[in-house]
Design a protein around this motif. Structure first.
Motif, PDB file in Angstrom:
ATOM      1  N   GLY A  43       3.595  11.213 -11.164  1.00 61.50           N
ATOM      2  CA  GLY A  43       3.822  12.607 -11.538  1.00 61.50           C
ATOM      3  C   GLY A  43       4.480  13.407 -10.432  1.00 61.50           C
ATOM      4  N   LYS A  44       4.338  12.937  -9.187  1.00 61.12           N
ATOM      5  CA  LYS A  44       4.987  13.578  -8.041  1.00 61.12           C
ATOM      6  C   LYS A  44       6.368  12.984  -7.768  1.00 61.12           C
ATOM      7  N   GLY A  45       6.795  12.045  -8.611  1.00 65.87           N
ATOM      8  CA  GLY A  45       8.112  11.450  -8.447  1.00 65.87           C
ATOM      9  C   GLY A  45       8.135  10.130  -7.706  1.00 65.87           C
ATOM     10  N   TRP A  46       6.961   9.565  -7.443  1.00 65.94           N
ATOM     11  CA  TRP A  46       6.887   8.285  -6.746  1.00 65.94           C
ATOM     12  C   TRP A  46       7.185   7.141  -7.720  1.00 65.94           C
ATOM     13  N   THR A  47       7.674   6.043  -7.184  1.00 67.58           N
ATOM     14  CA  THR A  47       7.821   4.790  -7.921  1.00 67.58           C
ATOM     15  C   THR A  47       6.853   3.804  -7.276  1.00 67.58           C
ATOM     16  N   ILE A  48       5.906   3.304  -8.039  1.00 67.96           N
ATOM     17  CA  ILE A  48       4.873   2.420  -7.519  1.00 67.96           C
ATOM     18  C   ILE A  48       5.232   0.983  -7.872  1.00 67.96           C
ATOM     19  N   SER A  49       5.295   0.120  -6.860  1.00 72.27           N
ATOM     20  CA  SER A  49       5.587  -1.288  -7.118  1.00 72.27           C
ATOM     21  C   SER A  49       4.313  -2.135  -7.109  1.00 72.27           C
ATOM     22  N   LYS A  63       7.930   3.765  -3.453  1.00 69.73           N
ATOM     23  CA  LYS A  63       8.848   4.745  -2.882  1.00 69.73           C
ATOM     24  C   LYS A  63       8.339   6.137  -3.219  1.00 69.73           C
ATOM     25  N   ASP A  64       8.430   7.032  -2.224  1.00 68.07           N
ATOM     26  CA  ASP A  64       7.984   8.404  -2.460  1.00 68.07           C
ATOM     27  C   ASP A  64       9.052   9.181  -3.217  1.00 68.07           C
ATOM     28  N   GLU A  65       8.831  10.485  -3.387  1.00 69.12           N
ATOM     29  CA  GLU A  65       9.740  11.317  -4.179  1.00 69.12           C
ATOM     30  C   GLU A  65      11.137  11.424  -3.573  1.00 69.12           C
ATOM     31  N   THR A  66      11.292  11.101  -2.299  1.00 70.63           N
ATOM     32  CA  THR A  66      12.615  11.136  -1.660  1.00 70.63           C
ATOM     33  C   THR A  66      13.310   9.775  -1.701  1.00 70.63           C
ATOM     34  N   GLY A  67      12.613   8.771  -2.230  1.00 65.46           N
ATOM     35  CA  GLY A  67      13.172   7.424  -2.280  1.00 65.46           C
ATOM     36  C   GLY A  67      12.839   6.584  -1.060  1.00 65.46           C
ATOM     37  N   LYS A  68      12.047   7.149  -0.139  1.00 62.55           N
ATOM     38  CA  LYS A  68      11.656   6.422   1.075  1.00 62.55           C
ATOM     39  C   LYS A  68      10.591   5.376   0.734  1.00 62.55           C
ATOM     40  N   LYS A  69      10.784   4.168   1.231  1.00 59.81           N
ATOM     41  CA  LYS A  69       9.815   3.099   1.036  1.00 59.81           C
ATOM     42  C   LYS A  69       8.517   3.464   1.752  1.00 59.81           C
ATOM     43  N   VAL A  70       7.386   3.322   1.049  1.00 61.38           N
ATOM     44  CA  VAL A  70       6.088   3.680   1.621  1.00 61.38           C
ATOM     45  C   VAL A  70       5.063   2.573   1.416  1.00 61.38           C
ATOM     46  N   GLU A  71       4.121   2.541   2.320  1.00 60.21           N
ATOM     47  CA  GLU A  71       2.947   1.669   2.238  1.00 60.21           C
ATOM     48  C   GLU A  71       1.804   2.515   2.802  1.00 60.21           C
ATOM     49  N   ILE A  72       1.016   3.109   1.902  1.00 64.34           N
ATOM     50  CA  ILE A  72       0.036   4.122   2.300  1.00 64.34           C
ATOM     51  C   ILE A  72      -1.338   3.778   1.738  1.00 64.34           C
ATOM     52  N   PHE A  73      -2.365   4.028   2.553  1.00 61.06           N
ATOM     53  CA  PHE A  73      -3.750   3.863   2.129  1.00 61.06           C
ATOM     54  C   PHE A  73      -4.265   5.172   1.537  1.00 61.06           C
ATOM     55  N   PHE A  74      -5.003   5.061   0.423  1.00 59.88           N
ATOM     56  CA  PHE A  74      -5.623   6.218  -0.213  1.00 59.88           C
ATOM     57  C   PHE A  74      -7.114   5.962  -0.379  1.00 59.88           C
ATOM     58  N   ASP A  75      -7.904   7.017  -0.161  1.00 60.48           N
ATOM     59  CA  ASP A  75      -9.328   6.958  -0.446  1.00 60.48           C
ATOM     60  C   ASP A  75      -9.488   6.773  -1.954  1.00 60.48           C
ATOM     61  N   PRO A  76     -10.262   5.796  -2.407  1.00 57.14           N
ATOM     62  CA  PRO A  76     -10.368   5.509  -3.837  1.00 57.14           C
ATOM     63  C   PRO A  76     -11.206   6.521  -4.617  1.00 57.14           C
ATOM     64  N   VAL A  77     -11.868   7.432  -3.942  1.00 51.18           N
ATOM     65  CA  VAL A  77     -12.665   8.455  -4.610  1.00 51.18           C
ATOM     66  C   VAL A  77     -11.896   9.772  -4.688  1.00 51.18           C
ATOM     67  N   SER A  78     -11.344  10.212  -3.566  1.00 48.68           N
ATOM     68  CA  SER A  78     -10.662  11.509  -3.506  1.00 48.68           C
ATOM     69  C   SER A  78      -9.150  11.405  -3.710  1.00 48.68           C
ATOM     70  N   PHE A  79      -8.597  10.199  -3.579  1.00 49.60           N
ATOM     71  CA  PHE A  79      -7.146   9.948  -3.601  1.00 49.60           C
ATOM     72  C   PHE A  79      -6.443  10.631  -2.429  1.00 49.60           C
ATOM     73  N   GLU A  80      -7.184  10.961  -1.385  1.00 49.27           N
ATOM     74  CA  GLU A  80      -6.600  11.525  -0.181  1.00 49.27           C
ATOM     75  C   GLU A  80      -5.906  10.407   0.598  1.00 49.27           C
ATOM     76  N   ALA A  81      -4.698  10.672   1.088  1.00 48.39           N
ATOM     77  CA  ALA A  81      -3.991   9.703   1.933  1.00 48.39           C
ATOM     78  C   ALA A  81      -4.745   9.591   3.250  1.00 48.39           C
ATOM     79  N   VAL A  82      -5.063   8.365   3.655  1.00 47.24           N
ATOM     80  CA  VAL A  82      -5.865   8.167   4.864  1.00 47.24           C
ATOM     81  C   VAL A  82      -5.142   7.362   5.932  1.00 47.24           C
TER      82      VAL A  82
END
Length: 86
Positions: A43-49, A63-82
């Motif tokens: 919904g934020k424009g990311w493409t999830i592989s 890839k994030d909304e700018t098309g930048k390749k990302v590998e990010i950890f998220f808290d599975p309860v809050s969905f906060e990027a950690v």
């Protein structure tokens, strides 16, 4: 570069995964569904592989909304990027 200059750098690199796991300590029965995280990010424009579970966190590849390749950890309860593997 002298060897003692590498010690703080090495400590920082090794601390990254530790910091992510310390923030993702909720019991698995409290986790929100991974599809909910995917929907939120798309919904934020990311493409999830791919999304996998690593050290008690969701690890998102894509890839994030700018098309930048990302590998990010998220808290599975809050969905906060950690943290990330960048």
């Amino acid at each position: 570069m002298r060897a003692y200059h590498l010690v703080p750098l090495l400590a920082t690199l090794l601390a990254g995964p530790v910091l992510a796991s310390e923030r993702c300590e909720a019991p698995q029965d409290q986790w929100r569904p991974v599809d909910e995280l995917k929907t939120q990010l798309e919904g934020k424009g990311w493409t999830i592989s791919n999304v996998k579970t690593e050290d008690g966190c969701y690890e998102v590849y894509g890839k994030d909304e700018t098309g930048k390749k990302v590998e990010i950890f998220f808290d599975p309860v809050s969905f906060e990027a950690v943290g990330s593997d960048d």
